[in-house]
Scaffold this motif. Structure first.
Motif, short mmCIF file in Angstrom:
data_model
loop_
_atom_site.label_atom_id
_atom_site.label_comp_id
_atom_site.label_asym_id
_atom_site.label_seq_id
_atom_site.Cartn_x
_atom_site.Cartn_y
_atom_site.Cartn_z
N HIS A 1 -1.65 -2.82 -3.66
CA HIS A 1 -1.45 -3.83 -2.82
C HIS A 1 -1.84 -5.21 -3.45
O HIS A 1 -2.96 -6.16 -3.20
CB HIS A 1 -2.42 -3.89 -1.83
CG HIS A 1 -2.35 -4.41 -0.20
ND1 HIS A 1 -2.45 -5.70 -0.27
CD2 HIS A 1 -1.87 -3.85 0.85
CE1 HIS A 1 -2.07 -6.35 1.04
NE2 HIS A 1 -1.70 -5.00 1.64
N GLY B 1 0.75 -1.06 -0.06
CA GLY B 1 -0.13 0.00 -0.04
C GLY B 1 0.83 1.39 0.15
O GLY B 1 0.33 2.46 0.42
N PRO C 1 -6.98 -2.12 -2.57
CA PRO C 1 -6.30 -3.06 -2.47
C PRO C 1 -6.98 -4.41 -3.32
O PRO C 1 -8.04 -4.42 -3.57
CB PRO C 1 -6.06 -3.64 -1.26
CG PRO C 1 -7.63 -3.11 -0.61
CD PRO C 1 -7.78 -1.80 -1.29
N ASP D 1 -5.84 -1.88 4.54
CA ASP D 1 -5.76 -3.32 4.28
C ASP D 1 -7.43 -3.71 5.19
O ASP D 1 -7.48 -3.94 6.26
CB ASP D 1 -4.66 -4.12 5.39
CG ASP D 1 -3.62 -4.25 4.51
OD1 ASP D 1 -3.28 -3.50 3.59
OD2 ASP D 1 -2.67 -4.87 4.91
#
Length: 234
Positions: free
Chosen positions: A205, A16, A177, A159
């Motif tokens: 990600h 990230g 992500p 995340d």
């Protein structure tokens, strides 16, 4: 390749780890660490005005010191605790910068920048859990960051799974992500991008290590077919 969107230049370094620079000169790094995977390995500009860190996994003082200048502000999620990280690191407050801790539902202003945070976690009943059925990122252990720089509101959700509240966000640049396992996968991210309908999607990600391998080209096709502009940072 660097992505240019409006007045903002975006670089992605893996996981990230992102760098945003506005035409007025503000430089922001999001989740610059960890350096374990070669992230920022050949980059030591010390040009960052603002460093944003979403959670423990991405907290790395060495990475922060590699990108931050001496008067930088470092903003970290309130849950980050160096003693719980499986590598020797200093607490955020021990870093030689102005350090601020934030929760996961805040709005604030730092100089010319408007910022907000969002919850970032895996649903314990969803697919992104470990072998024991526990979420890789429990609720309350991280956040996403949105920042408005030179008229562009960019959002890195952290995340996290795709969560219902994400669909109501008004953002220009969405950086989801797509690697799955620990976060939403490319299918979930594409659905979310279609629901948010930002002006541009830049996936991140993925592909940094085996567990987050993703077909980024397929993601681009999926999002583009839904009428949402999308680009890859190669």
């Amino acid at each position: 390749m660097t992505v240019q969107f409006g007045a903002v230049t975006i670089d992605w370094f893996g996981l990230g780890s992102l760098r945003l620079e506005g035409q007025t000169g503000a430089v922001i790094y999001i989740d610059p660490g960890p350096t374990d995977y070669g992230i920022l390995e050949d980059r030591a500009p010390n040009d960052g005005d603002l460093i944003l860190v979403t959670h423990d996994d991405h907290y790395d003082p060495a990475a922060i010191q590699r990108v931050a200048h001496e008067n930088a502000i470092v903003v970290v999620h309130e849950s980050i605790d160096a003693t719980a990280i499986d590598r020797p690191v200093d607490q955020p407050e021990e870093l030689p910068y102005e350090v601020e801790r934030v929760g996961d539902d805040e709005s604030f202003v730092l100089g010319p920048l408007d910022l907000f945070t969002t919850p970032a976690y895996n649903d314990p009943t969803g697919p992104h859990t470990n072998a024991e059925g526990r979420p890789y990122h429990p609720e309350g252990t991280g956040c996403g960051f949105g920042v408005t720089i030179d008229g562009v509101t960019a959002f890195w959700p952290g995340d996290t799974d795709a969560l219902a509240f994400h669909e109501g966000l008004e953002i220009d640049l969405f950086m989801p992500p797509i690697g799955g396992t620990y976060t939403m996968d490319r299918h979930e991210a594409a659905d979310l991008a279609a629901a948010i309908a930002p002006d541009l999607v830049l996936p991140v990600h993925y592909d940094t290590f085996d567990e987050i391998t993703a077909d980024a080209d397929a993601f681009v096709v999926d999002v583009a077919r839904r009428g949402v502009p999308v680009v890859l940072e190669m």
